[in-house]
Design an enzyme around this catalytic site. Structure first.
Site, PDB file in Angstrom:
ATOM      1  N   VAL A 111       0.868  -1.181   0.000  1.00  0.00           N
ATOM      2  CA  VAL A 111       0.000   0.000   0.000  1.00  0.00           C
ATOM      3  C   VAL A 111       0.905   1.231   0.000  1.00  0.00           C
ATOM      4  O   VAL A 111       1.700   1.425   0.920  1.00  0.00           O
ATOM      5  CB  VAL A 111      -0.928   0.044   1.236  1.00  0.00           C
ATOM      6  CG1 VAL A 111      -1.835   1.261   1.166  1.00  0.00           C
ATOM      7  CG2 VAL A 111      -1.740  -1.234   1.339  1.00  0.00           C
ATOM      8  N   ASP A 112       0.771   2.023  -1.054  1.00  0.00           N
ATOM      9  CA  ASP A 112       1.597   3.223  -1.206  1.00  0.00           C
ATOM     10  C   ASP A 112       0.681   4.445  -1.036  1.00  0.00           C
ATOM     11  O   ASP A 112       0.410   4.867   0.083  1.00  0.00           O
ATOM     12  CB  ASP A 112       2.283   3.151  -2.575  1.00  0.00           C
ATOM     13  CG  ASP A 112       3.318   4.244  -2.789  1.00  0.00           C
ATOM     14  OD1 ASP A 112       3.593   4.988  -1.846  1.00  0.00           O
ATOM     15  OD2 ASP A 112       3.848   4.350  -3.908  1.00  0.00           O
ATOM     16  N   LYS A 140       3.264   1.390   3.474  1.00  0.00           N
ATOM     17  CA  LYS A 140       4.183   2.519   3.616  1.00  0.00           C
ATOM     18  C   LYS A 140       3.656   3.605   4.567  1.00  0.00           C
ATOM     19  O   LYS A 140       4.392   4.523   4.919  1.00  0.00           O
ATOM     20  CB  LYS A 140       4.478   3.134   2.244  1.00  0.00           C
ATOM     21  CG  LYS A 140       5.405   2.276   1.386  1.00  0.00           C
ATOM     22  CD  LYS A 140       5.873   3.011   0.137  1.00  0.00           C
ATOM     23  CE  LYS A 140       6.792   2.138  -0.691  1.00  0.00           C
ATOM     24  NZ  LYS A 140       7.080   2.721  -2.019  1.00  0.00           N
TER      25      LYS A 140
HETATM   26  P1  5GP Z   1      -0.969   2.736  -4.572  1.00  0.00           P
HETATM   27  O1  5GP Z   1      -2.204   2.678  -5.414  1.00  0.00           O
HETATM   28  O2  5GP Z   1      -1.175   2.346  -3.141  1.00  0.00           O
HETATM   29  O3  5GP Z   1      -0.229   4.037  -4.728  1.00  0.00           O
HETATM   30  O4  5GP Z   1       0.054   1.741  -5.231  1.00  0.00           O
HETATM   31  C1  5GP Z   1       0.003   0.405  -5.035  1.00  0.00           C
HETATM   32  C2  5GP Z   1       0.740  -0.298  -6.156  1.00  0.00           C
HETATM   33  O5  5GP Z   1       1.876   0.465  -6.616  1.00  0.00           O
HETATM   34  C3  5GP Z   1       1.297  -1.584  -5.642  1.00  0.00           C
HETATM   35  O6  5GP Z   1       0.371  -2.636  -5.789  1.00  0.00           O
HETATM   36  C4  5GP Z   1       2.538  -1.753  -6.473  1.00  0.00           C
HETATM   37  O7  5GP Z   1       2.202  -2.397  -7.690  1.00  0.00           O
HETATM   38  C5  5GP Z   1       3.006  -0.338  -6.761  1.00  0.00           C
HETATM   39  N1  5GP Z   1       4.024   0.094  -5.775  1.00  0.00           N
HETATM   40  C6  5GP Z   1       3.913   1.037  -4.843  1.00  0.00           C
HETATM   41  N2  5GP Z   1       5.061   1.156  -4.113  1.00  0.00           N
HETATM   42  C7  5GP Z   1       5.916   0.233  -4.630  1.00  0.00           C
HETATM   43  C8  5GP Z   1       7.259  -0.169  -4.308  1.00  0.00           C
HETATM   44  O8  5GP Z   1       7.952   0.312  -3.378  1.00  0.00           O
HETATM   45  N3  5GP Z   1       7.789  -1.171  -5.060  1.00  0.00           N
HETATM   46  C9  5GP Z   1       7.105  -1.776  -6.075  1.00  0.00           C
HETATM   47  N4  5GP Z   1       7.729  -2.736  -6.737  1.00  0.00           N
HETATM   48  N5  5GP Z   1       5.837  -1.420  -6.398  1.00  0.00           N
HETATM   49  C10 5GP Z   1       5.252  -0.432  -5.685  1.00  0.00           C
END
Ligand code: 5GP
Length: 183
Positions: A111-112, A140
């Site tokens: 989760v970013d 994160k």
């Molecule tokens: P969010 O929608 O929460 O911003 O992003 C989630 C998606 O972004 C994750 O499922 C992953 O595919 C990608 N992502 C976010 N942070 C990272 C990271 O540190 N490493 C990698 N490999 N993918 C990430």
């Protein structure tokens, strides 16, 4: 650089350090399996993996859950624009398994910003599950608003870009048995 990880195919991208090693991951996945087993004492459980990033985590995790369950996957793509309202997610693969009336456990790699999850949560709620929870391998803790906080979290993650154990950089590094940060 960690040995054996740089190749022409990775475009020269190198790993900086191991953040979570194999043993640490295995121990935590065992604990998560126990937590999930305890949480779902009755009803039908469908473990839904968000591809591609969750594929290794999910396969290890379900083998540590000691109760009947079903497994399916979904592949999501956002419409692209940052301005689309939450809920606007397109499923490239829609689970064939019926969701209505079941406990749905959505398994995510990391989760970013939380955007992916926020969109999926509203979409999945429309399918009438008995319950909906999230299990994230890594969190994160930078998301400003999460429609649903993960009930199960493997590790709090540093704000670095992480690869390995299913997570990629330009489709590389998914096969690594540990989680590492990039230089
Ligand atoms: P969010 O929608 O929460 O911003 O992003 C989630 C998606 O972004 C994750 O499922 C992953 O595919 C990608 N992502 C976010 N942070 C990272 C990271 O540190 N490493 C990698 N490999 N993918 C990430």
């Amino acid at each position: 650089m960690l040995s054996g990880t740089a190749s022409p195919k990775t475009g020269g991208t190198e790993l900086k350090r191991i953040v979570f090693d194999e043993e640490t991951i295995a121990r935590r996945v065992r604990e998560l399996g126990q937590e999930i087993t305890t949480r779902y004492s009755d009803g039908e459980l469908l473990v839904l993996g968000l591809l591609k990033g969750s594929f290794i985590f999910l396969s290890d995790l379900v083998r540590r859950i000691d109760r009947p369950l079903q497994v399916d996957f979904l592949v999501a793509a956002s419409y692209g624009a940052e301005t689309v309202s939450s809920g606007n997610v397109r499923l490239l693969y829609d689970p064939e398994t019926e969701l209505a009336g079941k406990h749905i456990l959505l398994v995510e790699d990391i989760v970013d910003t939380g955007r992916t999850l926020n969109r999926l949560v509203s979409l999945l709620k429309e399918r009438g599950p008995r319950s909906l929870e999230i299990c994230a391998l890594l969190h994160k803790h930078i998301a400003e608003h999460l429609a649903l906080e993960p009930a199960f979290i493997g590790f709090d993650a540093p704000k670095a870009f992480l690869v390995g154990y299913g997570l990629d950089h330009a489709q590389n590094f998914r096969h690594l048995p540990y989680i590492a940060s990039l230089t």
